[in-house]
Scaffold this active site. Sequence first.
Site, PDB file in Angstrom:
ATOM      1  N   ASP A 163       6.817  -4.694 -15.130  1.00 61.73           N
ATOM      2  CA  ASP A 163       5.922  -3.751 -15.803  1.00 61.73           C
ATOM      3  C   ASP A 163       6.298  -3.670 -17.274  1.00 61.73           C
ATOM      4  O   ASP A 163       7.454  -3.404 -17.620  1.00 61.73           O
ATOM      5  CB  ASP A 163       6.050  -2.360 -15.177  1.00 61.73           C
ATOM      6  N   HIS A 203      -0.589   2.892 -17.507  1.00 55.61           N
ATOM      7  CA  HIS A 203      -0.587   4.124 -16.724  1.00 55.61           C
ATOM      8  C   HIS A 203       0.782   4.786 -16.794  1.00 55.61           C
ATOM      9  O   HIS A 203       1.762   4.203 -17.237  1.00 55.61           O
ATOM     10  CB  HIS A 203      -0.936   3.826 -15.271  1.00 55.61           C
ATOM     11  N   ASP A 211       7.133   5.369  -6.814  1.00 53.92           N
ATOM     12  CA  ASP A 211       7.573   5.709  -8.167  1.00 53.92           C
ATOM     13  C   ASP A 211       8.888   6.476  -8.105  1.00 53.92           C
ATOM     14  O   ASP A 211       8.915   7.657  -7.748  1.00 53.92           O
ATOM     15  CB  ASP A 211       6.513   6.542  -8.893  1.00 53.92           C
ATOM     16  N   GLU A 295      -3.711  -0.077 -10.834  1.00 55.88           N
ATOM     17  CA  GLU A 295      -4.788  -0.576  -9.981  1.00 55.88           C
ATOM     18  C   GLU A 295      -6.170  -0.194 -10.521  1.00 55.88           C
ATOM     19  O   GLU A 295      -6.330   0.856 -11.151  1.00 55.88           O
ATOM     20  CB  GLU A 295      -4.625  -0.029  -8.558  1.00 55.88           C
ATOM     21  N   LYS A 408      -5.247  -5.837 -10.142  1.00 57.07           N
ATOM     22  CA  LYS A 408      -4.752  -5.328  -8.859  1.00 57.07           C
ATOM     23  C   LYS A 408      -5.754  -4.346  -8.252  1.00 57.07           C
ATOM     24  O   LYS A 408      -6.242  -3.439  -8.931  1.00 57.07           O
ATOM     25  CB  LYS A 408      -3.397  -4.649  -9.054  1.00 57.07           C
ATOM     26  N   HIS A 413      -6.446   1.531   3.423  1.00 56.78           N
ATOM     27  CA  HIS A 413      -6.770   1.115   4.793  1.00 56.78           C
ATOM     28  C   HIS A 413      -6.998   2.268   5.757  1.00 56.78           C
ATOM     29  O   HIS A 413      -7.452   2.050   6.885  1.00 56.78           O
ATOM     30  CB  HIS A 413      -5.639   0.242   5.335  1.00 56.78           C
ATOM     31  N   THR A 455      -3.122  -5.442  -2.150  1.00 58.00           N
ATOM     32  CA  THR A 455      -1.920  -4.901  -1.512  1.00 58.00           C
ATOM     33  C   THR A 455      -2.089  -4.771   0.001  1.00 58.00           C
ATOM     34  O   THR A 455      -3.118  -5.133   0.557  1.00 58.00           O
ATOM     35  CB  THR A 455      -1.565  -3.530  -2.110  1.00 58.00           C
ATOM     36  N   GLU A 493       0.349  -8.619  -2.319  1.00 56.23           N
ATOM     37  CA  GLU A 493       1.587  -7.856  -2.455  1.00 56.23           C
ATOM     38  C   GLU A 493       1.788  -7.067  -1.173  1.00 56.23           C
ATOM     39  O   GLU A 493       0.827  -6.758  -0.460  1.00 56.23           O
ATOM     40  CB  GLU A 493       1.513  -6.858  -3.624  1.00 56.23           C
ATOM     41  N   ASN A 494       3.031  -6.712  -0.886  1.00 51.62           N
ATOM     42  CA  ASN A 494       3.271  -5.724   0.167  1.00 51.62           C
ATOM     43  C   ASN A 494       3.226  -4.340  -0.461  1.00 51.62           C
ATOM     44  O   ASN A 494       3.728  -4.128  -1.565  1.00 51.62           O
ATOM     45  CB  ASN A 494       4.595  -5.978   0.895  1.00 51.62           C
ATOM     46  N   ALA A 495       2.610  -3.398   0.234  1.00 54.79           N
ATOM     47  CA  ALA A 495       2.429  -2.061  -0.322  1.00 54.79           C
ATOM     48  C   ALA A 495       3.697  -1.224  -0.238  1.00 54.79           C
ATOM     49  O   ALA A 495       3.953  -0.383  -1.095  1.00 54.79           O
ATOM     50  CB  ALA A 495       1.288  -1.344   0.404  1.00 54.79           C
ATOM     51  N   LEU A 496       4.492  -1.449   0.811  1.00 60.05           N
ATOM     52  CA  LEU A 496       5.714  -0.691   1.039  1.00 60.05           C
ATOM     53  C   LEU A 496       6.893  -1.650   1.184  1.00 60.05           C
ATOM     54  O   LEU A 496       6.712  -2.797   1.581  1.00 60.05           O
ATOM     55  CB  LEU A 496       5.585   0.161   2.308  1.00 60.05           C
ATOM     56  N   ARG A 532      10.596  -4.957  -3.425  1.00 63.52           N
ATOM     57  CA  ARG A 532      10.917  -5.002  -4.824  1.00 63.52           C
ATOM     58  C   ARG A 532      12.374  -5.368  -4.940  1.00 63.52           C
ATOM     59  O   ARG A 532      13.148  -5.206  -4.002  1.00 63.52           O
ATOM     60  CB  ARG A 532      10.625  -3.624  -5.446  1.00 63.52           C
TER      61      ARG A 532
END
Length: 590
Positions: A163, A203, A211, A295, A408, A413, A455, A493-496, A532
């Site tokens: 970022d 952002h 975060d 996003e 992104k 879901h 994601t 990407e994986n969200a978690l 990450r």
Amino acid sequence: MAFSLSSHQIAVAFSGAGIPTDMLSHGSAETTSTTMIRASAMGKPPSSSSSPRGRLVRSRQGMDSLSPPVSPCRLPSPIRVSTRPDLSVACLAFGTADTTMTITEHVAGGSVKRSEGAGGGVPVYVMMPLDSVTMGNTVNRRKAMNASLQALKSAGVEGVMMDVWWGLVERERPGEYNWGGYAELMEMARKFGLKVQAVMSFHQCGGNVGDSVTISLPKWVVGEMEKDQDLAYTDQWGRRNYEYVSLGCDTLPVLKGRTPVQCYSDFMRAFRDNFKHLLGDTIVEIQVGMGPAGELRYPSYPEQNGTWKFPGIGAFQCFDKYMMSSLKATAESSGKPEWGHSGPTDAGHYNNWPEDTPFFRKEGGDWNSCYGEFFLNWYSQMLLDHGERILTAAKSIFDDTSVKISVKVAGIHWHYGTRSHAPELTAGYYNTRFHDGYLPIAHMLGRHGAVLNFTCIEMRDHEQPQDALCAPEKLVKQVAMATQQAQVPLAGENALPRYDEYAHEQILQASALHLGRDSGDKQQMCAFTYLRMSPNLFQPDNWRKFVAFVKKMREGKNAQKCREQVEREAEHSVRATEPLVQEAAVALMQ
């Protein structure tokens, strides 16, 4: 350029040191913990008390609360340190003081070799920590960055995603850019032969899933938003959201004489000019931030201060004066001025479910009325126009370089199995049982040759609360089909955060894009970015699984090697990391 890394011998220099690690408090976010962990404990399995699935509780008032779902993970197998060197160096370095680390750079034949297997499978990138650059514009935990980047290179990772925060680079005054720590990070990546996906992060960091730090918008932007609070997204109750400047004022000179889009353009142009020597070689992709969490969406489900909790439907964000002015003008031009007085006020609260609200309920809901169609078309088109404006600028700025441009899109879901798809609608995706909301996004990206980054690739339907009708696998398939129809590259990407083989297998399956007869054997995601870089990733068993996962991704869906052969090669890669680490350990002790 051949690199290999293990932390086993570096750990000698720090043997017995306590390791602070940002262990996850639950499965829905990355949070920071001050727990001290000994290196000897890094391979212990998680507590057996962790539940594989969150529990939903329906209150009598119709409101919902959720204990965040935790995806099922297989317990790690025992590790024999004598045969598998651990990677506690990265864990350790993340918690140590910022000191300079000298690394010997090994160059084969004087030139950088391209990653083996490139082009055959799906290249894997790894997201760097959110706070990789300090508030003082220096590299944070420089020792950790050096060790971690080498480790990733040794695993066969293609590169990293970082970022580039607007709130750090242009923090003090408009037009004054301090690229400080980013210049050093880019050079580190170049030195180790890693590619970079640079995210133009316009952002705020803080208030969303994952975060763990807070980085606000530039001070002078925050000052303008304090003077005119309608520059912030606003819900029907007057709650302001300061994560991102409202797209309603995209073309108005509200930021010290410049429009928000001009500010974003000037930032990207300054980035291009400062890093032009790395564009196309080290920096291979520019992901353009377009909303909260980077996003393309509205901030409809903010976690900050407990406003929203999964799996609430969220709330429309169109009640600032700039958005309302656009709604009014659109309603009048459509011959329905009465529809321009306000956005929907019967769409419930952030934590309602669709059937709790007159607007989203399946039978007779306003979402499926003439008014609902008008409003949702306007609301989603405003988001598309926002993306169009920024992409037009980005394409013109980076047109003479060979970098990719990407955007992104959020993987929303929950309640996907309902007719209205309420959480997607409040976020700006006009996706219902009767209307495809992702094809227009894909077509918009296609006009600019951009990649769609999506994601929740790691999720399976059955892992999620079924009474919330979550369907991440079906959602990923819908988005993949939209990108195929629009002929737009798809990345994931994986969200978690997930470190288990079960999640890795799902990513492998999803990235292969098995969409039926017409998908073709060669079609697959163009890249995958792993969430990450953290101490958890470098725990011994997690690292072993990750290295195997990267190998399998690089082989691709038409791989000729059997699973056992790939795993043997991954094991060899883990063992072969010792020589360079020995050099690094000596350098650290000098």
